[in-house]
Scaffold this motif. Structure first.
Motif, short mmCIF file in Angstrom:
data_model
loop_
_atom_site.label_atom_id
_atom_site.label_comp_id
_atom_site.label_asym_id
_atom_site.label_seq_id
_atom_site.Cartn_x
_atom_site.Cartn_y
_atom_site.Cartn_z
N ASN A 1 4.25 84.72 62.40
CA ASN A 1 4.25 84.98 63.86
C ASN A 1 2.96 85.64 64.32
O ASN A 1 2.36 85.26 65.33
N VAL A 2 2.52 86.68 63.57
CA VAL A 2 1.28 87.38 63.94
C VAL A 2 0.08 86.45 63.79
O VAL A 2 -0.85 86.47 64.61
N LEU A 3 0.09 85.61 62.75
CA LEU A 3 -1.00 84.66 62.54
C LEU A 3 -1.07 83.66 63.69
O LEU A 3 -2.17 83.31 64.16
N ALA A 4 0.10 83.21 64.16
CA ALA A 4 0.11 82.27 65.29
C ALA A 4 -0.49 82.91 66.54
O ALA A 4 -1.24 82.27 67.29
N ILE A 5 -0.19 84.19 66.78
CA ILE A 5 -0.76 84.90 67.93
C ILE A 5 -2.27 85.04 67.77
O ILE A 5 -3.05 84.85 68.72
N ALA A 6 -2.73 85.37 66.55
CA ALA A 6 -4.16 85.54 66.30
C ALA A 6 -4.92 84.24 66.52
O ALA A 6 -6.04 84.24 67.04
N ILE A 7 -4.32 83.12 66.13
CA ILE A 7 -4.98 81.82 66.31
C ILE A 7 -5.05 81.44 67.78
O ILE A 7 -6.04 80.88 68.26
N ALA A 8 -4.01 81.78 68.53
CA ALA A 8 -3.96 81.40 69.95
C ALA A 8 -4.77 82.35 70.84
O ALA A 8 -5.05 82.02 71.99
N THR A 9 -5.15 83.50 70.32
CA THR A 9 -5.90 84.49 71.12
C THR A 9 -7.15 84.92 70.39
O THR A 9 -7.47 84.41 69.30
N ASP A 10 -7.86 85.88 70.96
CA ASP A 10 -9.06 86.41 70.34
C ASP A 10 -8.75 87.52 69.34
O ASP A 10 -9.66 88.04 68.68
N TYR A 11 -7.48 87.90 69.26
CA TYR A 11 -7.09 88.96 68.32
C TYR A 11 -7.24 88.45 66.89
O TYR A 11 -6.98 87.29 66.59
N SER A 12 -7.67 89.34 66.00
CA SER A 12 -7.83 88.94 64.61
C SER A 12 -7.52 90.11 63.69
O SER A 12 -7.56 91.27 64.10
N PHE A 13 -7.23 89.81 62.46
CA PHE A 13 -7.02 90.81 61.40
C PHE A 13 -7.45 90.17 60.08
O PHE A 13 -7.59 88.94 59.99
N PRO A 14 -7.70 90.98 59.04
CA PRO A 14 -8.31 90.44 57.81
C PRO A 14 -7.61 89.22 57.23
O PRO A 14 -8.26 88.28 56.79
N GLN A 15 -6.27 89.22 57.23
CA GLN A 15 -5.54 88.11 56.62
C GLN A 15 -5.60 86.84 57.46
O GLN A 15 -5.19 85.77 57.00
N ALA A 16 -6.10 86.94 58.71
CA ALA A 16 -6.17 85.77 59.58
C ALA A 16 -7.58 85.22 59.72
O ALA A 16 -7.77 84.10 60.21
N GLU A 17 -8.59 85.99 59.30
CA GLU A 17 -9.97 85.58 59.53
C GLU A 17 -10.32 84.29 58.81
O GLU A 17 -10.98 83.41 59.36
N LYS A 18 -9.89 84.14 57.54
CA LYS A 18 -10.24 82.94 56.80
C LYS A 18 -9.58 81.71 57.41
O LYS A 18 -10.19 80.63 57.47
N VAL A 19 -8.31 81.84 57.85
CA VAL A 19 -7.61 80.72 58.46
C VAL A 19 -8.31 80.31 59.75
O VAL A 19 -8.53 79.11 60.01
N LYS A 20 -8.71 81.29 60.58
CA LYS A 20 -9.40 80.99 61.83
C LYS A 20 -10.76 80.34 61.57
O LYS A 20 -11.21 79.45 62.31
N GLU A 21 -11.41 80.79 60.50
CA GLU A 21 -12.71 80.21 60.16
C GLU A 21 -12.58 78.74 59.80
O GLU A 21 -13.39 77.91 60.23
N TYR A 22 -11.59 78.40 59.02
CA TYR A 22 -11.36 77.00 58.66
C TYR A 22 -11.01 76.16 59.87
O TYR A 22 -11.43 75.01 60.00
N LEU A 23 -10.17 76.74 60.76
CA LEU A 23 -9.76 75.98 61.94
C LEU A 23 -10.94 75.74 62.89
O LEU A 23 -11.01 74.71 63.56
N GLU A 24 -11.87 76.69 62.95
CA GLU A 24 -13.03 76.53 63.82
C GLU A 24 -14.02 75.51 63.26
O GLU A 24 -14.73 74.82 63.99
N ASP A 25 -14.09 75.40 61.94
CA ASP A 25 -15.03 74.47 61.33
C ASP A 25 -14.28 73.65 60.27
O ASP A 25 -14.32 73.98 59.07
N PRO A 26 -13.58 72.59 60.69
CA PRO A 26 -12.79 71.79 59.74
C PRO A 26 -13.61 71.14 58.64
O PRO A 26 -13.07 70.77 57.61
N SER A 27 -14.93 71.02 58.84
CA SER A 27 -15.77 70.38 57.82
C SER A 27 -15.75 71.16 56.51
O SER A 27 -16.03 70.62 55.45
N LYS A 28 -15.40 72.44 56.61
CA LYS A 28 -15.33 73.24 55.38
C LYS A 28 -14.22 72.76 54.45
O LYS A 28 -14.31 72.92 53.24
N PHE A 29 -13.17 72.21 55.06
CA PHE A 29 -12.12 71.62 54.23
C PHE A 29 -12.68 70.47 53.42
O PHE A 29 -12.41 70.33 52.22
N ALA A 30 -13.49 69.62 54.09
CA ALA A 30 -14.06 68.47 53.41
C ALA A 30 -15.03 68.90 52.32
O ALA A 30 -15.05 68.33 51.23
#
Length: 322
Positions: free
Chosen positions: A250-279
């Motif tokens: 739930n907290v991760l979903a809020i962090a992704i939908a807003t500008d709020y962030s915390f350490p456990q969400a930073e990596k997920v947000k980074e991947y979502l912002e630059d999907p090429s990193k998955f590739a």
């Protein structure tokens, strides 16, 4: 020879015997003893020695002795056995493995004929084939509607016949026919009905459970408790990991939908912002796997030894006629 004395003296001796057993043993098997003869019981006693003792007696006397022991010793756990003393039962006091003792008791079963009025413990089926009886005995088969024919001067049963069903009483005709055929369809022995172990009473089927069965049942129970706790929003130890994970989602979903962030969400947000990193990550893993696969899969080629040259048919410079 057995002890000869008054009833009062016999009761005192019996009370002492059962009290001594209750003092020395913490495991008891309550067994049904219907249709078990004295010789058969003696064989069971011998087979269970020296770790186990078989005790028979009237239920009233056993209940009385157990109550007396509980009052004297203060150990009321044995009172749980009293409610199990119903019918023709006996007690096996043991220090051995309960499962092994039950299996040993089951070995001492004796075949028995079908007596008139006896309740059949199993289905009785008369097999087809030659009975060896002369044709004058066909009246038994006719009464029981068993199809027969005369073959070489003897009665032959044509098809298998279910003569007695489990739970039915044995009639005179069925008993007489089975006796003539020499069939002893029933077998009797001590049947373990309940188990007492250090104050706990349970069904003997529990003894058949393996370690894997117990783990599976515990896992199912934990799963049910966790599901119920989550549905009721009631915190329990088994539901805590699921609650934490759901909270993190739930907290991760809020962090992704807003500008709020915390350490456990930073990596997920980074991947979502630059999907090429998955590739990039996928290509790197694939490349490493591809490089390692041939080295692991390719067998070592054995060094080829030069084949010896075949001997030439040359005459080594000599002529046949030299």
């Amino acid at each position: 020879m057995g002890f000869k004395g008054t009833k009062a003296e016999k009761k005192v001796i019996y009370d002492k015997k059962i009290c001594d057993l209750l003092e020395d043993y913490t495991q008891v098997l309550v067994c049904l003893a219907d249709n078990v003869g004295s010789n058969q019981l003696q064989s069971i006693r011998q087979g269970l020695r020296p770790d186990s003792v078989v005790l028979m007696g009237k239920n009233t006397m056993m209940k009385r002795s157990i109550r007396m022991y509980a009052e004297k010793s203060g150990n009321t756990a044995y009172l749980n056995i009293i409610q199990l003393l119903v019918g023709n039962v006996g007690l096996i006091f043991t220090k051995g493995d309960l499962k092994e003792v039950r299996e040993e008791v089951a070995k001492y079963k004796v075949g028995a004929p079908a007596r008139v009025g006896l309740v059949a413990p199993v289905d009785v089926v008369v097999p087809p084939g030659n009975t060896g009886l002369d044709p004058s005995q066909t009246s038994f088969f006719q009464v029981l509607n068993i199809p027969t024919k005369i073959n070489k001067g003897t009665v032959e049963i044509i098809t298998p016949v279910e003569l007695i069903k489990k739970g039915d009483k044995v009639g005179s005709s069925e008993a007489a026919l089975l006796a003539k055929l020499g069939i002893r369809p029933f077998s009797y022995g001590l049947i373990v009905q309940s188990v007492y172990d250090n104050g706990s009473v349970f069904n003997p089927a529990v003894l058949d459970l393996t370690e894997e069965d117990l783990i599976e049942k515990i896992a199912v129970g934990i799963s049910n408790v966790a599901a119920l706790s989550l549905a009721l929003s009631y915190p329990t130890l088994v539901a805590a990991p699921h609650a934490f994970i759901n909270g993190y989602k739930n907290v991760l979903a809020i962090a992704i939908a807003t500008d709020y962030s915390f350490p456990q969400a930073e990596k997920v947000k980074e991947y979502l912002e630059d999907p090429s990193k998955f590739a990039v990550a996928t290509v790197a893993v694939t490349t490493e796997a591809a490089a390692a696969a041939p080295a692991a899969a390719a067998p070592k080629e054995e060094e080829k030894k030069p084949e010896p040259e075949e001997e030439s048919d040359d005459d080594m410079g000599f002529s046949l006629f030299d």
